[in-house]
Write a protein that holds these residues in place. Structure first.
Motif, mmCIF file in Angstrom:
data_model
loop_
_atom_site.group_PDB
_atom_site.id
_atom_site.type_symbol
_atom_site.label_atom_id
_atom_site.label_comp_id
_atom_site.label_asym_id
_atom_site.label_seq_id
_atom_site.Cartn_x
_atom_site.Cartn_y
_atom_site.Cartn_z
ATOM 1 N N GLN A 62 94.878 14.570 61.812
ATOM 2 C CA GLN A 62 93.902 13.583 62.255
ATOM 3 C C GLN A 62 93.859 12.383 61.317
ATOM 4 N N VAL A 109 93.280 14.738 67.069
ATOM 5 C CA VAL A 109 92.894 16.141 67.149
ATOM 6 C C VAL A 109 91.382 16.216 67.253
ATOM 7 N N GLY A 154 90.926 24.610 59.670
ATOM 8 C CA GLY A 154 91.244 23.236 60.052
ATOM 9 C C GLY A 154 91.960 22.422 59.007
ATOM 10 N N LEU A 204 88.120 17.573 66.358
ATOM 11 C CA LEU A 204 87.572 18.336 65.247
ATOM 12 C C LEU A 204 86.054 18.255 65.276
ATOM 13 N N SER A 251 94.911 20.596 60.784
ATOM 14 C CA SER A 251 94.359 19.675 61.785
ATOM 15 C C SER A 251 93.743 18.449 61.121
#
Length: 764
Positions: A262, A209, A255, A211, A258
């Motif tokens: 990750q 992902v 986030g 970020l 996410s």
């Protein structure tokens, strides 16, 4: 038969048992044309990434005018998905050329490296307990197949594989040439690199992902997930125990999910994610059984390797237990706590949970031994927003483009999801221009992003219903230059010397009270300051904090300050503060007194109405999260003497700023700002109007301009092409004299007396 290339129609099917393992039915003419031996191995190259290896059994009548008809078993084929080790699909119908049918030469292998995928976790544990017997049976199983380098053996239908619990095998290294097929002989050495279950592989995260701004959190979670598994023996000898639970707190879209995905992609840990909607059931006791069943599955997966149990929106599963909590919620919370305690005995299991409402979460969840580490994900700072924009605009702008910092400065309060949506909206806007081709001009891209950002409400303003929407398009503030300079000095001192205050272990002055006649621009001044400095602006009217429910008003005050801390650096603005936070002189009700006490405690940094973030360890994404030093509290009032003296003491609203009536120069500047886009007959009209509006506030001057515009529209003094009004002296000065100003001399004298009593403008 000629040697010309002809079409071959291949149907790839799965193996149905021992009789068709790695077999292919090929016409005898095709075998003769490609020089392949009957019952020999051939490779059918289906496309650039997939090829099937099978044994060729001849057919006498499988040729027609369209080409050769071939049926091949796909139990051994090459090809993996990009970025992971999942096999590509080798089923279906394909059209090939005879040049894509390659005969293979048989050779016996000396050694072979492979990975094994078992059916379930129990099969993996059985393999670990009986490794010697398993490898002997595996040797007999592999004798049935022929291999090439980097191929998959789909052996789920093989009776021997079923007995061993093998789902499929990946041949990593097979020392054979391109035109050779390797066979396992009695002397072949089988080297097993890895054994895992299909249940676990389905839960692995292969895609990374993108970020930005979360490197600190990612590094911490990566260490807390991988080190207990990789250094198990060292920790066991030293007696060190890693925390088994982490609670991530942050606004929606920052986030949290996410980050978890990750971490799984980087560490190879399998991810079991759930939420309240997947657990809860209307039937009594079913919710508890659903969660217990899921927890048992997670604990079983952790015996095989690192596993992350992620509970999203955990506040829905474990609400605070009070006297009014329903029985179903109480039993579900108890079951969740019980399963968390059981998870402590699993060294390879990491429990992660996320919430954006920590004050609604049961305190038993956050004690040591459960979710003992608390990570506070704040609204990203300007630097973090720049990093997030770089992650999402890699196809639009070059990496590290300086214009991205300009977009980041103009998006205070935006979380990662807001910035992603902003980039997507920009791409949509660009695709509708220039015939659908996306522009490569950085200036045009940034201009569109800034225009979209100006009309987007950040998520932080949507988290609480009583937060006033951020002002859109705050323009230039006319006049009041001395006041603007004082405001700029206060904010600059508050932000610039933060490190000095932290070094000296002192709290920065964090309160500012703006007082003066109504309509002088107190709210506009603060909003303009926030827009110019690129900090988050949270505004709440004092009356909006009131609630008819007992205790709800206090919770709103605490939640407002909690939101301001998450969005640091931020300006928290309370308008009309005298409305409910008056003097405690006996005239206030008990509700107002309690609300005032809550405000005083919140300004001191203590959350009374909510559960504070005080876990065993607190990891934050910025340096100012658990404290309130990054929040500048501003308040506005028309009646400063009605405020309780406790609010005005040093350490709270310790800066008092008087917003006076505009003088002649200020009134003239306000009139010029308000009529900048209008065609004025003569500048002397504005000067005359400024002279005749002694004692008028900015709001009253704006009202005069609005009346003049209405008169110009009625008299058709406007340009029909652009609808720009043309203001004449008769429009601006319709009556003589003008209406008297609303602010009286008595009110002005009262403000002067108060200003004198506190020591002048910008006191303390």
């Amino acid at each position: 038969m000629t040697n010309e290339a002809m079409e071959v129609f291949v149907s790839c099917v799965e193996s149905g048992g021992t009789t068709d393992l790695q077999s292919g039915l090929l016409p005898a003419q095709l075998l003769h044309q490609v020089a392949a031996a009957p019952a020999g191995y051939v490779m059918l190259t289906l496309d650039e990434s997939v090829a099937v290896v099978c044994r060729a059994f001849p057919l006498t009548a499988s040729y027609c005018g369209a080409g050769y008809q071939v049926v091949a078993c796909n139990c051994v084929h090459t090809g993996t998905q990009e970025g992971n080790m999942e096999p590509l699909d080798a089923k279906g119908d394909y059209t090939l050329s005879t040049t894509q049918v390659t005969p293979l030469t048989i050779m016996n292998l000396d050694e072979i490296y492979l990975d094994i995928v078992m059916n379930t976790v129990e099969d993996v544990l059985t393999y670990r307990r009986n490794r010697v017997c398993f490898e002997a049976s595996l040797h007999d199983l592999l004798k049935l197949y022929g291999f090439v380098d980097k191929c998959w053996v789909m052996c789920a239908s093989n009776p021997v594989a079923k007995l061993l619990g093998i789902f499929r095998i990946y041949i990593e290294t097979c020392p054979s040439q391109t035109s050779e097929v390797g066979l396992v002989a009695a002397h072949t050495k089988i080297i097993i690199r890895n054994v895992e279950s299909e249940d676990r592989r389905k839960l692995l995260v292969w895609e990374s992902v993108k970020l930005g701004g979360l490197d600190n959190v990612l590094g911490y979670l990566r260490r807390i997930v991988s080190e207990p598994y990789m250094r198990r023996q060292e920790f066991k000898k030293s007696g060190v125990t890693y925390p088994s639970g982490v609670l991530m707190v942050g606004p929606p879209g920052c986030g949290k999910t996410s980050v978890v995905r990750q971490v799984c992609a980087e560490t190879g840990a399998c991810l079991v994610a759930t939420a309240a909607a997947e657990i809860t059931s209307p039937y009594p006791g079913q919710s508890e059984r659903n969660f217990a069943k899921l927890a048992d599955r997670v604990r079983g997966l952790s015996e095989e390797g690192p596993c992350i149990f992620f509970i999203d929106e955990i506040d829905s599963l474990c609400p605070a237990r009070t006297a009014h909590t329903p029985l179903a919620a109480l039993t579900l919370t108890t079951q969740v706590l019980l399963e968390m305690d059981k998870c402590q005995d699993c060294p390879n299991l990491t429990l992660l949970a996320a919430t954006n409402r920590p004050y609604d979460l049961d305190l038993g969840v956050r004690r040591s031994g459960r979710l003992e580490v608390e990570i506070l994900l704040n609204v990203p700072s300007a630097e973090d927003r720049t990093s997030i924009l770089q992650a999402h605009t890699y196809n639009l702008l070059p990496e590290g483009h300086p214009l991205l910092s300009q977009v980041a400065h103009n998006t205070p309060g935006f979380v990662g999801a807001d910035l992603k949506a902003l980039v997507e909206a920009t791409c949509t806007e660009l695709s509708t221009r220039d015939g659908g081709e996306i522009s490569q001009d950085p200036n045009e891209i940034v201009d569109i992003m800034l225009a979209k950002a100006a009309t987007t409400t950040p998520s932080i303003h949507k988290t609480l219903e009583f937060i006033t929407s951020r002002p859109m398009g705050i323009g230039e503030v006319g006049g009041l230059r001395e006041v603007q300079q004082e405001l700029d000095c206060i904010f600059t001192h508050h932000a610039k010397f933060a490190d000095a205050y932290n070094t000296l272990k002192l709290q920065r002055p964090k309160g500012l009270l703006l007082y003066g006649p109504r309509g002088c621009g107190k709210t506009r001044l603060v909003a303009s300051l926030a827009a110019n400095k690129g900090c988050t602006f949270l505004s709440a009217n004092a009356s909006h904090l009131l609630s008819p429910y007992v205790g709800e008003s206090e919770k709103r005050v605490a939640a407002l300050f909690h939101a301001a801390r998450r969005a640091q650096p931020s300006i928290l603005f309370i308008d009309e503060i005298d409305g409910i936070f008056g003097r405690r002189d006996g005239s206030l009700s008990s509700t107002n007194v309690s609300l005032l006490n809550e405000l005083l405690q919140a300004m001191d940094g203590a959350d009374v109405g909510t559960a504070s973030l005080q876990g065993a360890t607190i990891l934050s994404t910025t340096t100012t999260t658990t404290v309130q030093d990054g929040v500048l509290v501003c308040a506005a009032t028309n009646h400063p003497r009605r405020l309780d003296p406790a609010l005005l003491r040093p350490g709270r609203l310790d800066r008092l700023l008087y917003i006076p009536l505009p003088d002649y120069d200020a009134r003239l500047e306000i009139l010029k700002v308000k009529t900048r886009k209008m065609c004025i007959e003569s500048c002397t009209v504005l000067e005359e109007l400024a002279k005749r509006t002694e004692g008028y506030t900015g709001a009253e001057l704006e009202d005069l301009i609005m009346k003049a515009v209405k008169a110009a529209i009625v008299n058709k003094h406007y340009d029909t092409s652009s609808l720009v009004p043309r203001l004449q002296s008769s429009d601006l000065l319709p009556t003589s004299p003008l209406p008297a100003p609303a602010t009286t001399e008595k009110e002005i004298q009262a403000y002067r007396d108060f200003q004198h009593s506190v020591g002048g403008m910008g006191a303390r």
